[in-house]
Scaffold this active site. Structure first.
Site, PDB file in Angstrom:
ATOM      1  N   CYS A  81      76.487 -85.881  65.610  1.00 20.74           N
ATOM      2  CA  CYS A  81      76.722 -84.496  65.099  1.00 20.74           C
ATOM      3  C   CYS A  81      78.533 -84.483  65.371  1.00 20.74           C
ATOM      4  O   CYS A  81      79.046 -85.466  64.225  1.00 20.74           O
ATOM      5  CB  CYS A  81      76.408 -83.405  66.027  1.00 20.74           C
ATOM      6  SG  CYS A  81      76.182 -81.960  65.321  1.00 20.74           S
ATOM      7  N   HIS A 191      70.989 -84.032  65.040  1.00 17.35           N
ATOM      8  CA  HIS A 191      70.316 -84.712  66.414  1.00 17.35           C
ATOM      9  C   HIS A 191      69.110 -85.356  66.923  1.00 17.35           C
ATOM     10  O   HIS A 191      68.453 -84.832  66.624  1.00 17.35           O
ATOM     11  CB  HIS A 191      70.174 -83.314  66.915  1.00 17.35           C
ATOM     12  CG  HIS A 191      71.481 -82.676  67.298  1.00 17.35           C
ATOM     13  ND1 HIS A 191      72.935 -82.759  68.137  1.00 17.35           N
ATOM     14  CD2 HIS A 191      72.869 -81.577  66.487  1.00 17.35           C
ATOM     15  CE1 HIS A 191      73.840 -82.213  68.377  1.00 17.35           C
ATOM     16  NE2 HIS A 191      73.261 -80.844  66.894  1.00 17.35           N
ATOM     17  N   GLU A 193      68.291 -86.758  69.461  1.00 15.48           N
ATOM     18  CA  GLU A 193      67.940 -87.011  70.633  1.00 15.48           C
ATOM     19  C   GLU A 193      66.846 -85.667  71.038  1.00 15.48           C
ATOM     20  O   GLU A 193      66.237 -85.024  71.778  1.00 15.48           O
ATOM     21  CB  GLU A 193      69.082 -86.640  71.967  1.00 15.48           C
ATOM     22  CG  GLU A 193      69.772 -85.346  71.654  1.00 15.48           C
ATOM     23  CD  GLU A 193      71.218 -85.180  70.857  1.00 15.48           C
ATOM     24  OE1 GLU A 193      71.020 -84.281  71.065  1.00 15.48           O
ATOM     25  OE2 GLU A 193      71.038 -85.914  69.780  1.00 15.48           O
TER      26      GLU A 193
END
Length: 210
Positions: A81, A191, A193
């Protein structure tokens, strides 16, 4: 087991990144310790919020020196990011211009869209020889939350990534850089994650390069 450090410089979803990397198979440590960050098999540089604030935090923590030292030795770094955005030459947000780490040419600017932030799931366009997206279907979606991005990769003769950089793009009313693969330095605007199994697969692909 592959050792990865998530760099703690006061910005980013540190615990989310830690958990996702562990799920992908890494031994993970969240730390600001320079020695451990330099010596790890892989370094992840997260980032959320404003470009200028992230850069201040990174500089105050000496994270720019950690990145430089790793890359000078060809040791892998993954930005996420705003951790991707600060790798560019500069960022411009709300009239505030800030210098980035300068590893890549170009400027991070506000996207030209009436719908901001660009938030939610979106596809990307990756080349067939991509490292991060190997084995992932072209219709795979990743989770984005941002209003700013790098649109272009200026041609710099003999400069960063000349002749070997893979540029991965996405669309939100216009094209922007969703990820970059530049030798030992890689990054995603989205992202991983927060991208479920697709994000875990991408992180495993990165871990396989370490």
């Amino acid at each position: 087991m592959t050792r990865v450090v998530v760099l703690d410089y006061g910005s980013g979803n540190l615990r989310s990144a830690e958990r996702a990397l562990e799920h992908a198979g890494a031994e993970v440590e969240v730390t600001a310790d320079h020695r451990r960050a330099v010596e790890a098999d892989g370094l992840v540089v997260p980032g959320v919020g404003a470009f200028s604030a992230c850069m201040r935090g990174l500089l105050d923590a000496g994270g720019d020196r950690v990145i430089d030292r790793r890359l000078s030795d060809g040791r892998p770094v993954l930005g996420i990011c705003v951790g991707m955005q600060i790798l560019f030459e500069r960022g411009v947000e709300h009239g505030v211009e800030a210098e980035g780490v300068g590893r890549w040419p170009g400027t991070v600017e506000r996207l030209h869209s009436e719908t901001l932030p660009h938030m939610g799931w979106n596809t990307v366009s990756a080349p067939a020889d991509s490292v991060l997206f190997a084995g992932l279907d072209p219709e795979t979606r990743f989770y984005f939350v941002h209003s700013f991005a790098a649109r272009e990769w200026p041609t710099v003769p003999g400069g960063a990534g000349a002749g070997k950089t893979r540029l991965i793009r996405s669309e939100h009313d216009e094209s922007f850089l969703a990820a970059v693969e530049d030798g030992s330095l890689m990054a995603t605007q989205f992202h991983p994650e927060k991208s479920g199994e697709a994000g875990i697969r991408l992180l495993r692909n990165w871990l396989d390069t370490l």
